[in-house]
Design a protein around this motif. Sequence first.
Motif, PDB file in Angstrom:
ATOM      1  N   GLN B 264      14.304  -9.903  31.044  1.00 52.03           N
ATOM      2  CA  GLN B 264      14.730  -9.134  29.866  1.00 52.03           C
ATOM      3  C   GLN B 264      14.308  -9.754  28.532  1.00 52.03           C
ATOM      4  OE1 GLN B 264      18.863  -8.592  28.969  1.00 52.03           O
ATOM      5  NE2 GLN B 264      19.512 -10.208  30.361  1.00 52.03           N
ATOM      6  N   ARG B 265      14.365 -11.079  28.444  1.00 52.86           N
ATOM      7  CA  ARG B 265      14.002 -11.682  27.156  1.00 52.86           C
ATOM      8  C   ARG B 265      12.545 -11.434  26.809  1.00 52.86           C
ATOM      9  NH1 ARG B 265      16.074 -17.527  27.424  1.00 52.86           N
ATOM     10  NH2 ARG B 265      14.263 -17.885  26.112  1.00 52.86           N
ATOM     11  N   ARG B 269      10.554  -8.631  23.801  1.00 50.80           N
ATOM     12  CA  ARG B 269       9.572  -9.079  22.823  1.00 50.80           C
ATOM     13  C   ARG B 269       8.293  -8.266  22.850  1.00 50.80           C
ATOM     14  NH1 ARG B 269      10.924 -14.644  23.762  1.00 50.80           N
ATOM     15  NH2 ARG B 269       9.472 -14.689  25.494  1.00 50.80           N
TER      16      ARG B 269
END
Lengths: 221, 412
Positions: B264-265, B269
């Motif tokens: 998810q991180r 982005r």
Amino acid sequence: MAGAYNYTYIFKYIIIGDMGVGKSCLLHQFTEQKCTRRSLSPHSWLIALTPLVLSLEPASSRHVCGQKIKLQIWDTAGQERFRAVTRSYYRGAAGALLVYDICRRSTYNHLQSWLNDARNLTNPNTVIFLIGNKSDLEAQRDVTTEEAKQFADENNLIFLETSAKTGANVEDAFLETAKQIYQNIQDGSLDLNAAESGVQQKSQSGSVPLSEKAPGKSGCC
Amino acid sequence: MAEDGLDASHAIIDQWADVCVHLETWQKKRPKQLANLVYAGVPEHLRCIVWQKFAEVHAKQATGVSTEGAIPADLVQDGTDTGTAPSYAELLARDSSFDKLIRLDIARTFPEHEMFASNEGLGQEVLYNVVKAYSIYDNVVGYCQGIPFLVGLLLMHMPEEEAFQLLVVIVRDYGLKGLFKPTMADLPLRLYQLETLLRHAYPRVMAHFDDLDVSCNMFATQWFMTLFSSTMPLKLSFRIFDLFLHEGVDAIFRVALAIIGQSQRDLLRENFEGVMGLLSRDKLFKRYENNGHSLMMAAKSVVLNLKRLQKAERDYLAAQRQEEQLQREVDEWRSKCHELTAENESLRDKVASLEEAYHVLATKNLDISIRLASSTDALESAQSEVSVHELYTCKRLLCAAPHHYRAWLLQP
């Protein structure tokens, strides 16, 4: 990422056609200039079920009409029952490469239904390029160049025979499509502000969205 | 923990041996312990037996009949005698209408695996055999791209006939039939369920996907169609398959949620291309090549809300019914529109013929008017001729009158 914005436009392409006509190989030949089984990355050789979306930064040798154009190419699954899945990927395509296998007439006979999908699900200015692939297998040819050319003329398509194996005409097919799209922009027939134009233009204030929100479940009406 | 369970300890192997014999007891009395074993991976050399055992018990629970040893007859609809199912050997002897399509795909299934790498190899031949036999056996599904991957997984662990029998049970009792049949009706349903779960678990990621125009079908189609085996490294694919045979389709949701959760991180982005790249086969393959265990552990910790899953299914089906209803209405309106268009056309024809008749009449009218005008002219000139004649007569009479009378007449 250096050079990430080193382009003027992004064009969305979709590659369509029956199973096994060489869609993924064409894409691979265009991007890597080779298409032997050994050279293929696993994904290019696997059956394509989920669209493979490749983005190509413009190489210096590939400027179209002096423009740096980035191509976003969607490769799709060819089996008939995947049609409904594939239909949701057409929207916002500026170019459609419609591929058949010159050695298998059935793939040529299905062109009309692929063309109907392409016409119904893209905007009227989407450039549709007809590609007769596997021209290296002349001895097994099952569809003549003349009849395919006639089909292309009748339906207002650009046409080339290619060989994903040798690379013949492959680059031309991808770049001719881009040229045609660029011309449509130049003569004003392609409206860049339209959500479905399939073209993203780099501008100071940010970029024009490639397409609007995702389509609903069924995609078309 | 080893990816392939090769160095599984004796204790674990003993436990698995016990599971193979008393699976139903384990399911009832030690479900957590069993789950732990499954998530840790079935020892590679026991997979053949464990997979068959899982499927057998699952089939029994799903249908209430034991399928051990024989091909279930209820799927055979080959138009001949439905009472006796054809044997695998009989199926192999028949021709499949999907033959050409199957042949196209055989070389494109696990091409990196030594077993299937050679075009002339035994691996491709047995793969072809099983897929072809299935396409004849199940004439509802026939052949669907995606099936060869499952068959490939099975063939890496068991002989072809056993692989075929297990495929039959898996497609029938694990909810894959709806994915593989020509309408692929269950695919949008599964994707919708996945989307619902993701929206709940990772609302920020999904909002980001919405902004970018990324929808679940763009990355998860093959997760469902090949149970991740066309996406993930083989050793991890086997472990996901362990889980699938244990839990059914829930396993796919778990793994999918775990993948999005672990990425998810990075996903947040990225732009469109970056997201598609992260979820592409090449990236996932690399990411989990030596890291499959972390994904399995993440899948294990996913809390799967079954009620939400069921509600999503109901919502989807209701929406679909509504859509079908709308479609029917659209069709009705369309046919009405056709009728009206036809009526309109016939009215237009009538108008045209009336206009023609009017035109004829108008021409006639004009003709008559012209004739009338010329008659009037003729009459007028005739009248004036008459008066000239009268004047002349008067003159003559006058000339002939007596002299005194004429002087009287002419005096001012």
